[in-house]
Scaffold this active site. Sequence first.
Site, PDB file in Angstrom:
ATOM      1  N   GLY A  22      -1.896   5.101  -4.338  1.00 21.89           N
ATOM      2  CA  GLY A  22      -1.890   3.938  -5.209  1.00 21.89           C
ATOM      3  C   GLY A  22      -0.836   3.920  -6.291  1.00 21.89           C
ATOM      4  O   GLY A  22      -0.421   2.844  -6.742  1.00 21.89           O
ATOM      5  N   VAL A  77      -4.036   4.577   1.162  1.00 22.78           N
ATOM      6  CA  VAL A  77      -4.475   4.896   2.517  1.00 22.78           C
ATOM      7  C   VAL A  77      -5.593   5.941   2.491  1.00 22.78           C
ATOM      8  O   VAL A  77      -6.497   5.927   3.327  1.00 22.78           O
ATOM      9  CB  VAL A  77      -3.289   5.396   3.365  1.00 22.78           C
ATOM     10  CG1 VAL A  77      -3.748   5.709   4.784  1.00 22.78           C
ATOM     11  CG2 VAL A  77      -2.169   4.364   3.396  1.00 22.78           C
ATOM     12  N   TYR A 129       0.839  -1.195   0.000  1.00 22.70           N
ATOM     13  CA  TYR A 129       0.000   0.000   0.000  1.00 22.70           C
ATOM     14  C   TYR A 129       0.871   1.240   0.000  1.00 22.70           C
ATOM     15  O   TYR A 129       2.042   1.211   0.376  1.00 22.70           O
ATOM     16  CB  TYR A 129      -0.943   0.013   1.216  1.00 22.70           C
ATOM     17  CG  TYR A 129      -0.240   0.175   2.555  1.00 22.70           C
ATOM     18  CD1 TYR A 129      -0.047   1.437   3.122  1.00 22.70           C
ATOM     19  CD2 TYR A 129       0.222  -0.930   3.264  1.00 22.70           C
ATOM     20  CE1 TYR A 129       0.588   1.585   4.351  1.00 22.70           C
ATOM     21  CE2 TYR A 129       0.848  -0.793   4.496  1.00 22.70           C
ATOM     22  CZ  TYR A 129       1.027   0.467   5.032  1.00 22.70           C
ATOM     23  OH  TYR A 129       1.659   0.616   6.246  1.00 22.70           O
ATOM     24  N   CYS A 130       0.270   2.363  -0.434  1.00 27.90           N
ATOM     25  CA  CYS A 130       0.929   3.672  -0.372  1.00 27.90           C
ATOM     26  C   CYS A 130      -0.155   4.717  -0.141  1.00 27.90           C
ATOM     27  O   CYS A 130      -1.271   4.374   0.260  1.00 27.90           O
ATOM     28  CB  CYS A 130       1.737   3.943  -1.640  1.00 27.90           C
ATOM     29  SG  CYS A 130       0.778   3.909  -3.176  1.00 27.90           S
ATOM     30  N   THR A 131       0.128   5.975  -0.385  1.00 24.83           N
ATOM     31  CA  THR A 131      -0.841   7.025  -0.076  1.00 24.83           C
ATOM     32  C   THR A 131      -2.065   6.987  -0.979  1.00 24.83           C
ATOM     33  O   THR A 131      -3.196   6.987  -0.504  1.00 24.83           O
ATOM     34  CB  THR A 131      -0.179   8.413  -0.183  1.00 24.83           C
ATOM     35  OG1 THR A 131       0.965   8.457   0.665  1.00 24.83           O
ATOM     36  CG2 THR A 131      -1.151   9.512   0.240  1.00 24.83           C
TER      37      THR A 131
END
Length: 375
Positions: free
Chosen positions: A198, A223, A194-196
């Site tokens: 995508g 997120v 995951y990241c902020t």
Amino acid sequence: MRDYIQRTPHPPPTEYITLSFYQFRPIDEADVFKIQYYFLTDLRPMDVVGRIYVSSEGINAQISCPKNRVEEFKTYYATHWPIFNKIRFNPAMSEGKAFKKLHVRAKKQLVSDGIDNSTFDLNNEPTYLTPEEWHKELSSLSEPPILIDMRNHYESAIGHFENAIRPDVTTFKENIEAMFEICKGKEDQDIYMYCTGGIRCTRSGALLKSKGFSSVKMLQGGVTAYGRYIQEQRGDAKEKADPSTSTKDAKVHSIYKGKNFTFDKRLGEPITEDVIAKCHTCGAPCDLYLNCSNMACNLLMISCPSCLQKHEGTCGSQSCVDMVKELNEKQKQIQKDHPGLIGMKARPGIKPYHEHRLRVRPLTVLEMRKNEVLS
């Protein structure tokens, strides 16, 4: 033309919605600058502000749009830019204007990792899990998964998913290297990431799949989307519960704890009430990021309200405190409506003291200063 468009005063509306979106797709080099120009000229009249990056790889954007013009913006996008037909608009959890002006920039890579696109298939994307699917799947696992946080260390410091592997990295390139090390020999296992928003995981997942990893799953919308999902679930739970039941008491268990770091003036939005970080100066529980108000320092650090007041909004260095006090005194001596120094931070335009790698590692800088004093 670009500076004129960005700097011409325009009365902004008061209510804004912040959106992020991206898409990887090939674009001719000559068309990159045309797209840059049209975005600048077309979006300014809509009072759109933010950052839009365009490259031969595609587009990546974080913008704030007036609330009453969001549908107009989406219609404009669908009508004028059909080449970006897979865009998903990802709203922030909270409303508000997160940027001051509009920047549209041409870049070599949308997210920089130094890897030649010809060496892997960018279309070999990972499996996208919606926030609901992600929540249910990770919550149901009996053993901790291989779950990689593809953000930088200062992002995950204030919030992350339970059991996440959080590489101590400063750049996306370093995180790619860490990802390959973490996944070595696990080609047949489930890999979650995951990241902020995508985009970093779309690229990272494609890199893994091109290396033979069979099951790579990522959080769709990152997120930001998960935080909105939790927010919506808590709202539903609150409505179904007794009217006296608070949102805090609603039985919704977020598997993400803390804040989601954002690359705008907010520097983060809370997903849960958990405070998992500490003030870099005094060690008190705190997750409030700020940049040292001396722009020549510009250290990114976590500072509690007490230290923020004590050190004049700086990192605590005496030289930074003195510079800010000096500017504050000068501001008191000029007219309130004078355009010169009002609202400016100390010493703008001066080259920062620290290179980027140090500017986002305040504990290292503070330790270096301590050692200099002792020596």
